[in-house]
Design a protein around this motif. Structure first.
Motif, mmCIF file in Angstrom:
data_model
loop_
_atom_site.group_PDB
_atom_site.id
_atom_site.type_symbol
_atom_site.label_atom_id
_atom_site.label_comp_id
_atom_site.label_asym_id
_atom_site.label_seq_id
_atom_site.Cartn_x
_atom_site.Cartn_y
_atom_site.Cartn_z
ATOM 1 N N ALA A 35 0.830 -1.206 0.000
ATOM 2 C CA ALA A 35 0.000 0.000 0.000
ATOM 3 C C ALA A 35 0.862 1.253 0.000
ATOM 4 N N THR A 36 1.954 1.235 0.730
ATOM 5 C CA THR A 36 2.863 2.390 0.764
ATOM 6 C C THR A 36 3.480 2.627 -0.615
ATOM 7 N N ILE A 37 3.923 1.566 -1.256
ATOM 8 C CA ILE A 37 4.521 1.696 -2.597
ATOM 9 C C ILE A 37 3.472 2.139 -3.606
ATOM 10 N N LEU A 38 2.288 1.545 -3.544
ATOM 11 C CA LEU A 38 1.223 1.883 -4.478
ATOM 12 C C LEU A 38 0.791 3.344 -4.333
ATOM 13 N N THR A 39 0.648 3.832 -3.096
ATOM 14 C CA THR A 39 0.259 5.239 -2.921
ATOM 15 C C THR A 39 1.343 6.181 -3.431
ATOM 16 N N ALA A 40 2.601 5.800 -3.287
ATOM 17 C CA ALA A 40 3.688 6.642 -3.798
ATOM 18 C C ALA A 40 3.630 6.727 -5.326
ATOM 19 N N VAL A 41 3.460 5.590 -5.986
ATOM 20 C CA VAL A 41 3.441 5.572 -7.453
ATOM 21 C C VAL A 41 2.215 6.311 -7.993
ATOM 22 N N LEU A 42 1.035 5.987 -7.466
ATOM 23 C CA LEU A 42 -0.181 6.654 -7.929
ATOM 24 C C LEU A 42 -0.177 8.144 -7.580
ATOM 25 N N GLY A 43 0.327 8.462 -6.413
ATOM 26 C CA GLY A 43 0.369 9.866 -5.999
ATOM 27 C C GLY A 43 1.272 10.699 -6.876
ATOM 28 N N VAL A 44 2.452 10.211 -7.182
ATOM 29 C CA VAL A 44 3.368 10.960 -8.046
ATOM 30 C C VAL A 44 2.768 11.107 -9.441
ATOM 31 N N TYR A 45 2.100 10.081 -9.945
ATOM 32 C CA TYR A 45 1.441 10.178 -11.250
ATOM 33 C C TYR A 45 0.351 11.251 -11.224
ATOM 34 N N LEU A 46 -0.457 11.255 -10.178
ATOM 35 C CA LEU A 46 -1.522 12.248 -10.033
ATOM 36 C C LEU A 46 -0.948 13.665 -9.958
ATOM 37 N N GLY A 82 3.994 16.151 -3.853
ATOM 38 C CA GLY A 82 4.846 15.158 -4.508
ATOM 39 C C GLY A 82 5.950 14.665 -3.592
ATOM 40 N N LEU A 83 6.557 15.583 -2.842
ATOM 41 C CA LEU A 83 7.589 15.177 -1.886
ATOM 42 C C LEU A 83 7.003 14.282 -0.792
ATOM 43 N N PHE A 84 5.814 14.634 -0.322
ATOM 44 C CA PHE A 84 5.179 13.821 0.716
ATOM 45 C C PHE A 84 4.797 12.436 0.191
ATOM 46 N N PHE A 85 4.392 12.350 -1.080
ATOM 47 C CA PHE A 85 4.083 11.035 -1.642
ATOM 48 C C PHE A 85 5.333 10.169 -1.722
ATOM 49 N N LEU A 86 6.468 10.781 -1.960
ATOM 50 C CA LEU A 86 7.704 10.006 -2.073
ATOM 51 C C LEU A 86 8.223 9.531 -0.726
ATOM 52 N N LEU A 87 7.865 10.236 0.345
ATOM 53 C CA LEU A 87 8.255 9.778 1.681
ATOM 54 C C LEU A 87 7.393 8.579 2.065
ATOM 55 N N PRO A 88 8.016 7.513 2.543
ATOM 56 C CA PRO A 88 7.211 6.345 2.896
ATOM 57 C C PRO A 88 6.412 6.580 4.175
ATOM 58 N N GLY A 89 5.139 6.263 4.128
ATOM 59 C CA GLY A 89 4.313 6.382 5.322
ATOM 60 C C GLY A 89 2.907 6.816 4.986
ATOM 61 N N PHE A 90 2.029 6.511 5.905
ATOM 62 C CA PHE A 90 0.618 6.804 5.683
ATOM 63 C C PHE A 90 0.239 8.230 6.087
ATOM 64 N N ILE A 91 0.924 8.797 7.056
ATOM 65 C CA ILE A 91 0.620 10.168 7.472
ATOM 66 C C ILE A 91 1.003 11.152 6.371
ATOM 67 N N THR A 92 2.230 11.029 5.849
ATOM 68 C CA THR A 92 2.656 11.938 4.776
ATOM 69 C C THR A 92 1.824 11.727 3.518
ATOM 70 N N ASP A 93 1.428 10.486 3.245
ATOM 71 C CA ASP A 93 0.563 10.237 2.089
ATOM 72 C C ASP A 93 -0.804 10.887 2.277
ATOM 73 N N SER A 94 -1.321 10.857 3.500
ATOM 74 C CA SER A 94 -2.615 11.502 3.769
ATOM 75 C C SER A 94 -2.525 13.015 3.571
ATOM 76 N N ILE A 95 -1.439 13.621 4.057
ATOM 77 C CA ILE A 95 -1.251 15.061 3.848
ATOM 78 C C ILE A 95 -1.109 15.358 2.364
ATOM 79 N N ALA A 96 -0.393 14.502 1.639
ATOM 80 C CA ALA A 96 -0.207 14.700 0.201
ATOM 81 C C ALA A 96 -1.528 14.607 -0.548
ATOM 82 N N VAL A 97 -2.385 13.675 -0.151
ATOM 83 C CA VAL A 97 -3.706 13.555 -0.786
ATOM 84 C C VAL A 97 -4.506 14.836 -0.566
#
Length: 164
Positions: A35-46, A82-97
């Motif tokens: 899930a961490t890898i998938l959110t990073a890839v999809l997030g950077v694409y978005l 984009g930077l937050f999506f590249l950092l591994p973790g769910f908190i930074t991914d949530s902020i990035a979303v």
């Protein structure tokens, strides 16, 4: 302020680890990792797609002679996302979303602009407010325009035929 940044640098990885462990217990460690890898890839694409749209709007505004300040803020927040999506973790991914959502970026951009206006212009009151704001101080004085240059004036004074 530097102390706050240091605390965030130390606290965020710790919190990310705790959240990752909780998610790993709930869905399994490998699934949490995927899930961490998938959110990073999809997030950077978005972010890439939205970044191209922002660049096109900025280019269009510049061609029309309009201010691109809104697009600059969108681009800045997309960069942070984009930077937050590249950092591994769910908190930074949530902020990035959250930063990837256009109304959230609009709200944050307006808040920053309002904050800059309040600090720089002083709540819209004072010498910088109103017409002519930001043009600097007014200096009262007199002047006269002379048609001759200073070197010509000196030459004329040396000439005995010159009448003062």
């Amino acid at each position: 302020m530097p102390l706050l940044i240091l605390i965030l640098i130390l606290l965020v990885p710790y919190l990310e680890f705790l959240v990752f462990m909780e998610v790993g217990e709930a869905v399994g460690g490998f699934n949490a990792f995927l899930a961490t890898i998938l959110t990073a890839v999809l997030g950077v694409y978005l972010i890439r797609l939205q970044g191209f749209e922002v660049m096109q709007r900025m280019h269009r505004n510049l061609q029309n002679g309009e201010s691109p300040i809104e697009e600059i803020f969108h681009g800045f927040f997309l960069l942070i996302a984009g930077l937050f999506f590249l950092l591994p973790g769910f908190i930074t991914d949530s902020i990035a979303v959250l930063l990837a959502i256009t109304p959230v970026r609009n709200f944050l951009g307006r808040a920053i602009v309002k904050n800059i206006e309040v600090h720089y212009y002083g709540h819209g009151r004072g010498p910088r407010a109103g017409p002519g704001a930001g043009q600097g101080p007014v200096i009262d004085g007199e002047y006269r325009q002379e048609d001759e240059s200073p070197s010509q004036l000196e030459d004329d004074r040396d000439n005995p035929d010159h009448k003062a």
